[in-house]
Design a protein around this motif. Structure first.
Motif, PDB file in Angstrom:
ATOM      1  N   GLN A 111       0.836  -1.200   0.000  1.00  0.00           N
ATOM      2  CA  GLN A 111       0.000   0.000   0.000  1.00  0.00           C
ATOM      3  C   GLN A 111       0.875   1.256   0.000  1.00  0.00           C
ATOM      4  OE1 GLN A 111      -2.776   0.116   3.309  1.00  0.00           O
ATOM      5  NE2 GLN A 111      -4.376   0.816   1.906  1.00  0.00           N
ATOM      6  N   ALA A 112       1.968   1.212   0.750  1.00  0.00           N
ATOM      7  CA  ALA A 112       2.877   2.355   0.781  1.00  0.00           C
ATOM      8  C   ALA A 112       3.482   2.622  -0.589  1.00  0.00           C
ATOM      9  CB  ALA A 112       3.988   2.097   1.803  1.00  0.00           C
ATOM     10  N   MET A 113       3.859   1.586  -1.287  1.00  0.00           N
ATOM     11  CA  MET A 113       4.441   1.754  -2.618  1.00  0.00           C
ATOM     12  C   MET A 113       3.404   2.312  -3.597  1.00  0.00           C
ATOM     13  SD  MET A 113       7.076  -1.455  -3.030  1.00  0.00           S
ATOM     14  CE  MET A 113       5.982  -2.750  -2.441  1.00  0.00           C
ATOM     15  N   ALA A 114       2.148   1.868  -3.460  1.00  0.00           N
ATOM     16  CA  ALA A 114       1.087   2.382  -4.331  1.00  0.00           C
ATOM     17  C   ALA A 114       0.857   3.872  -4.097  1.00  0.00           C
ATOM     18  CB  ALA A 114      -0.205   1.600  -4.097  1.00  0.00           C
ATOM     19  N   VAL A 115       0.858   4.297  -2.830  1.00  0.00           N
ATOM     20  CA  VAL A 115       0.677   5.712  -2.505  1.00  0.00           C
ATOM     21  C   VAL A 115       1.840   6.539  -3.038  1.00  0.00           C
ATOM     22  CG1 VAL A 115       0.657   7.362  -0.597  1.00  0.00           C
ATOM     23  CG2 VAL A 115      -0.845   5.368  -0.535  1.00  0.00           C
ATOM     24  N   ALA A 116       3.051   6.018  -2.884  1.00  0.00           N
ATOM     25  CA  ALA A 116       4.222   6.755  -3.382  1.00  0.00           C
ATOM     26  C   ALA A 116       4.149   6.952  -4.890  1.00  0.00           C
ATOM     27  CB  ALA A 116       5.499   6.013  -2.994  1.00  0.00           C
ATOM     28  N   ARG A 117       3.705   5.927  -5.615  1.00  0.00           N
ATOM     29  CA  ARG A 117       3.571   6.057  -7.073  1.00  0.00           C
ATOM     30  C   ARG A 117       2.561   7.147  -7.422  1.00  0.00           C
ATOM     31  NH1 ARG A 117       3.719   0.298  -7.019  1.00  0.00           N
ATOM     32  NH2 ARG A 117       1.442   0.266  -7.139  1.00  0.00           N
ATOM     33  N   THR A 118       1.469   7.197  -6.681  1.00  0.00           N
ATOM     34  CA  THR A 118       0.449   8.214  -6.935  1.00  0.00           C
ATOM     35  C   THR A 118       0.995   9.619  -6.680  1.00  0.00           C
ATOM     36  OG1 THR A 118      -1.380   6.728  -6.406  1.00  0.00           O
ATOM     37  CG2 THR A 118      -1.802   9.080  -6.168  1.00  0.00           C
ATOM     38  N   LEU A 119       1.782   9.763  -5.605  1.00  0.00           N
ATOM     39  CA  LEU A 119       2.304  11.077  -5.252  1.00  0.00           C
ATOM     40  C   LEU A 119       3.328  11.590  -6.260  1.00  0.00           C
ATOM     41  CD1 LEU A 119       2.738  10.735  -1.382  1.00  0.00           C
ATOM     42  CD2 LEU A 119       1.036  12.081  -2.609  1.00  0.00           C
ATOM     43  N   VAL A 120       4.185  10.696  -6.731  1.00  0.00           N
ATOM     44  CA  VAL A 120       5.261  11.128  -7.624  1.00  0.00           C
ATOM     45  C   VAL A 120       4.806  11.173  -9.073  1.00  0.00           C
ATOM     46  CG1 VAL A 120       7.584  10.587  -8.470  1.00  0.00           C
ATOM     47  CG2 VAL A 120       7.034  10.325  -6.047  1.00  0.00           C
ATOM     48  N   GLY A 121       3.917  10.231  -9.444  1.00  0.00           N
ATOM     49  CA  GLY A 121       3.457  10.194 -10.830  1.00  0.00           C
ATOM     50  C   GLY A 121       1.953  10.144 -10.912  1.00  0.00           C
ATOM     51  N   PRO A 122       1.258  11.244 -10.582  1.00  0.00           N
ATOM     52  CA  PRO A 122      -0.214  11.220 -10.552  1.00  0.00           C
ATOM     53  C   PRO A 122      -0.851  10.822 -11.877  1.00  0.00           C
ATOM     54  CG  PRO A 122       0.618  13.478 -10.503  1.00  0.00           C
ATOM     55  CD  PRO A 122       1.799  12.581 -10.292  1.00  0.00           C
ATOM     56  N   GLY A 123      -0.107  10.961 -12.990  1.00  0.00           N
ATOM     57  CA  GLY A 123      -0.656  10.552 -14.277  1.00  0.00           C
ATOM     58  C   GLY A 123      -0.841   9.060 -14.388  1.00  0.00           C
ATOM     59  N   GLU A 124      -0.133   8.299 -13.516  1.00  0.00           N
ATOM     60  CA  GLU A 124      -0.236   6.838 -13.510  1.00  0.00           C
ATOM     61  C   GLU A 124      -1.094   6.350 -12.351  1.00  0.00           C
ATOM     62  OE1 GLU A 124       3.647   5.187 -13.548  1.00  0.00           O
ATOM     63  OE2 GLU A 124       4.268   6.244 -15.364  1.00  0.00           O
ATOM     64  N   ARG A 125      -1.920   7.237 -11.814  1.00  0.00           N
ATOM     65  CA  ARG A 125      -2.777   6.914 -10.672  1.00  0.00           C
ATOM     66  C   ARG A 125      -3.694   5.745 -11.002  1.00  0.00           C
ATOM     67  NH1 ARG A 125      -7.711   9.914  -8.641  1.00  0.00           N
ATOM     68  NH2 ARG A 125      -7.651   9.828  -6.349  1.00  0.00           N
ATOM     69  N   ARG A 126      -3.661   4.734 -10.164  1.00  0.00           N
ATOM     70  CA  ARG A 126      -4.561   3.598 -10.368  1.00  0.00           C
ATOM     71  C   ARG A 126      -4.988   3.046  -9.013  1.00  0.00           C
ATOM     72  NH1 ARG A 126       0.585   1.774 -12.019  1.00  0.00           N
ATOM     73  NH2 ARG A 126       1.423   0.000 -10.833  1.00  0.00           N
ATOM     74  N   PRO A 127      -6.152   2.389  -8.965  1.00  0.00           N
ATOM     75  CA  PRO A 127      -6.670   1.885  -7.693  1.00  0.00           C
ATOM     76  C   PRO A 127      -5.722   0.868  -7.064  1.00  0.00           C
ATOM     77  CG  PRO A 127      -8.383   1.868  -9.366  1.00  0.00           C
ATOM     78  CD  PRO A 127      -7.098   2.147 -10.080  1.00  0.00           C
ATOM     79  N   PHE A 128      -5.723   0.853  -5.739  1.00  0.00           N
ATOM     80  CA  PHE A 128      -4.966  -0.161  -5.001  1.00  0.00           C
ATOM     81  C   PHE A 128      -5.908  -1.341  -4.781  1.00  0.00           C
ATOM     82  CE2 PHE A 128      -3.388  -1.823  -0.800  1.00  0.00           C
ATOM     83  CZ  PHE A 128      -2.223  -2.389  -1.310  1.00  0.00           C
ATOM     84  N   ALA A 129      -5.680  -2.403  -5.542  1.00  0.00           N
ATOM     85  CA  ALA A 129      -6.604  -3.542  -5.553  1.00  0.00           C
ATOM     86  C   ALA A 129      -5.840  -4.849  -5.398  1.00  0.00           C
ATOM     87  CB  ALA A 129      -7.414  -3.546  -6.842  1.00  0.00           C
ATOM     88  N   PRO A 130      -5.210  -5.062  -4.234  1.00  0.00           N
ATOM     89  CA  PRO A 130      -4.389  -6.262  -4.053  1.00  0.00           C
ATOM     90  C   PRO A 130      -5.199  -7.484  -3.642  1.00  0.00           C
ATOM     91  CG  PRO A 130      -4.353  -5.007  -2.052  1.00  0.00           C
ATOM     92  CD  PRO A 130      -5.214  -4.226  -3.021  1.00  0.00           C
ATOM     93  N   VAL A 131      -4.564  -8.638  -3.761  1.00  0.00           N
ATOM     94  CA  VAL A 131      -5.038  -9.853  -3.102  1.00  0.00           C
ATOM     95  C   VAL A 131      -4.277  -9.917  -1.783  1.00  0.00           C
ATOM     96  CG1 VAL A 131      -5.148 -12.370  -3.176  1.00  0.00           C
ATOM     97  CG2 VAL A 131      -5.482 -11.043  -5.274  1.00  0.00           C
ATOM     98  N   PRO A 132      -4.909  -9.595  -0.655  1.00  0.00           N
ATOM     99  CA  PRO A 132      -4.172  -9.572   0.615  1.00  0.00           C
ATOM    100  C   PRO A 132      -3.540 -10.927   0.927  1.00  0.00           C
ATOM    101  CG  PRO A 132      -6.277  -8.473   0.850  1.00  0.00           C
ATOM    102  CD  PRO A 132      -6.300  -9.134  -0.499  1.00  0.00           C
ATOM    103  N   TYR A 133      -2.401 -10.866   1.626  1.00  0.00           N
ATOM    104  CA  TYR A 133      -1.644 -12.077   1.978  1.00  0.00           C
ATOM    105  C   TYR A 133      -1.227 -12.001   3.442  1.00  0.00           C
ATOM    106  CZ  TYR A 133       2.394 -15.215   2.403  1.00  0.00           C
ATOM    107  OH  TYR A 133       3.279 -16.183   2.831  1.00  0.00           O
ATOM    108  N   PHE A 134      -1.324 -13.123   4.146  1.00  0.00           N
ATOM    109  CA  PHE A 134      -0.724 -13.180   5.478  1.00  0.00           C
ATOM    110  C   PHE A 134      -0.239 -14.593   5.747  1.00  0.00           C
ATOM    111  CE2 PHE A 134      -5.103 -14.412   6.562  1.00  0.00           C
ATOM    112  CZ  PHE A 134      -4.906 -15.436   7.492  1.00  0.00           C
ATOM    113  N   TRP A 135       0.604 -14.704   6.761  1.00  0.00           N
ATOM    114  CA  TRP A 135       1.147 -16.012   7.135  1.00  0.00           C
ATOM    115  C   TRP A 135       1.247 -16.085   8.650  1.00  0.00           C
ATOM    116  CZ3 TRP A 135       4.093 -11.840   6.276  1.00  0.00           C
ATOM    117  CH2 TRP A 135       5.158 -11.603   7.143  1.00  0.00           C
TER     118      TRP A 135
END
Length: 400
Positions: free
Chosen positions: A298-322
């Protein structure tokens, strides 16, 4: 955008700062944290650190030189107390106001406590490094530990404590531990694993009172009137998002900081990690995920939005845990909570093997596995990501 403030010196907060630098952000990044330590990894607290296999220095997410290379303005040990989105400023507990062009909220969660237990020696929660070290210092062979709450944190601590020779009783109000999250079949599998390793499991009862003498815990009285003698009590009954400092901000807070599909909470304000409740368009619902992998992604997705707003896309992951317990690794992909059906595709308790698929509506929503080869697990994850209809998913020859 020149000034970025990240509130929360967590895995998510650090990942956001790193991703911003990788993406070319050359402005200031201020990282605020309420703990005095530089960012450290939390999953090992209930496993390697608690069991004594690791010492605290192994938890650091980045070395000193690596942090220096990020050129961060670190403000550690000073929590944020207020946010003014109109003025684009954050106020810290020491009175300092930090102005920002973009704000990343990564304040995480804190452990929920049992009422009336503050100041009672031997009653523990486990969220911070200090929590884990305090509990570790008191776990040794022959001691009696009552774990209140049969979720993943409680069961992980129970497993580690048994490995240290501690007598463990697990108390869970539901009929089957973890059933609300992973279903009854998987919950029974995990419960049996604990029972075979000597954990006493008490279900369909809760804590009525924590007993103490001279300021130290002596036991737990349950709602069924039985009493469990205890030298230590771990309270593992869930977490509370750290959003109080946002109370007067005008932002929507509802079991976390409410965000849209881009993790945005307001103009210039974004949520990351355990504190963020965001709309995940892949599953068509809002969710808050308390797992390390999600925070970093999620942090990487937000950073991409902040630096390159033209490439803004929804954060739609398949959550993972162990979760690692008694040498068995449990892994899960997808959105399991609130499922309509959990179907066991493979189960062999003697071989410590389990594979369960989860349905929500008419789609496969998730999968949980233990001791399963990577190929079928990857295949099922791909079906979840594709939002495959349930019957088609189960008919796939690679599923199970």
């Amino acid at each position: 955008m020149n000034r970025v403030v990240v509130v929360g010196a967590s895995a998510g907060g650090l990942s956001a700062a790193e991703a911003l630098r990788r993406a070319g952000h050359e402005g200031t990044i201020t990282l605020v944290g309420d703990e005095p330590q530089t960012p450290y990894d939390r999953p090992p607290l209930s496993k390697q650190l608690l069991g004594g296999d690791w010492e605290p220095d192994r938890l650091a997410l980045r070395s000193g030189p690596d942090l220096d290379a990020l050129a961060l303005e670190l403000r550690l040990g000073v929590p944020a107390t207020a946010l003014d989105p109109a003025a684009r400023s954050v106020t810290l507990a020491d009175g300092v106001r930090l102005e920002y062009d973009a704000l990343v909220v990564a304040t995480g969660v804190r452990a929920r406590r049992l009422p009336g237990t503050d100041g009672v020696a031997g009653v523990h929660t486990l969220r911070t490094l200090q929590d884990a070290l305090a509990l570790r210092a008191r776990l040794r062979a022959g001691r009696r530990l009552v774990v209140v709450g049969g979720g993943f944190l409680g069961t992980e601590v129970a497993a580690v404590a048994r490995g240290l020779g501690v007598e463990v009783t697990l108390v869970e109000p539901a009929p089957v531990p973890l059933a609300p999250a992973i279903g009854e079949q998987a919950g029974r599998f995990l419960t049996r694993l604990h029972q075979e390793n000597g954990v006493r499991v008490r279900v369909e009862t809760a804590v009525g009172e924590v007993l103490s003498a001279e300021g130290a815990v002596t036991g737990v009285r349950l709602t069924d009137a039985s009493v469990l003698p205890a030298d230590e009590v771990l309270v593992a009954i869930g977490c509370v998002p750290n959003t109080e400092w946002l109370a007067d901000s005008g932002l929507t807070v509802r079991d976390g900081l409410f965000c849209d599909e881009y993790c945005g909470a307001a103009p210039g304000v974004y949520g990351v990690g355990d504190v963020a409740r965001w709309y995940n368009p892949l599953f068509g619902t809002d969710m808050r995920v308390e797992h390390r992998t999600n925070a970093s992604e999620q942090a990487m997705a937000v950073a991409r939005t902040l630096v390159g707003p033209g490439e803004r896309r929804p954060f739609a992951p398949v959550p993972y845990f162990w979760s690692d317990q008694y040498g068995t690794r449990f892994q899960a992909y997808g959105h399991l909570r609130g499922h309509d059906e959990a179907r066991v595709l493979d189960s062999d308790f003697a071989g410590r093997r389990l594979l369960v698929a989860y349905r929500t509506g008419d789609r496969i929503a998730g999968v949980l596995a233990a001791g399963v080869a990577p190929r079928p697990l990857r295949a099922l994850r791909a079906l979840v990501a594709a939002r495959t209809p349930w019957e088609a998913a189960l008919a796939d020859p690679n599923a199970g």
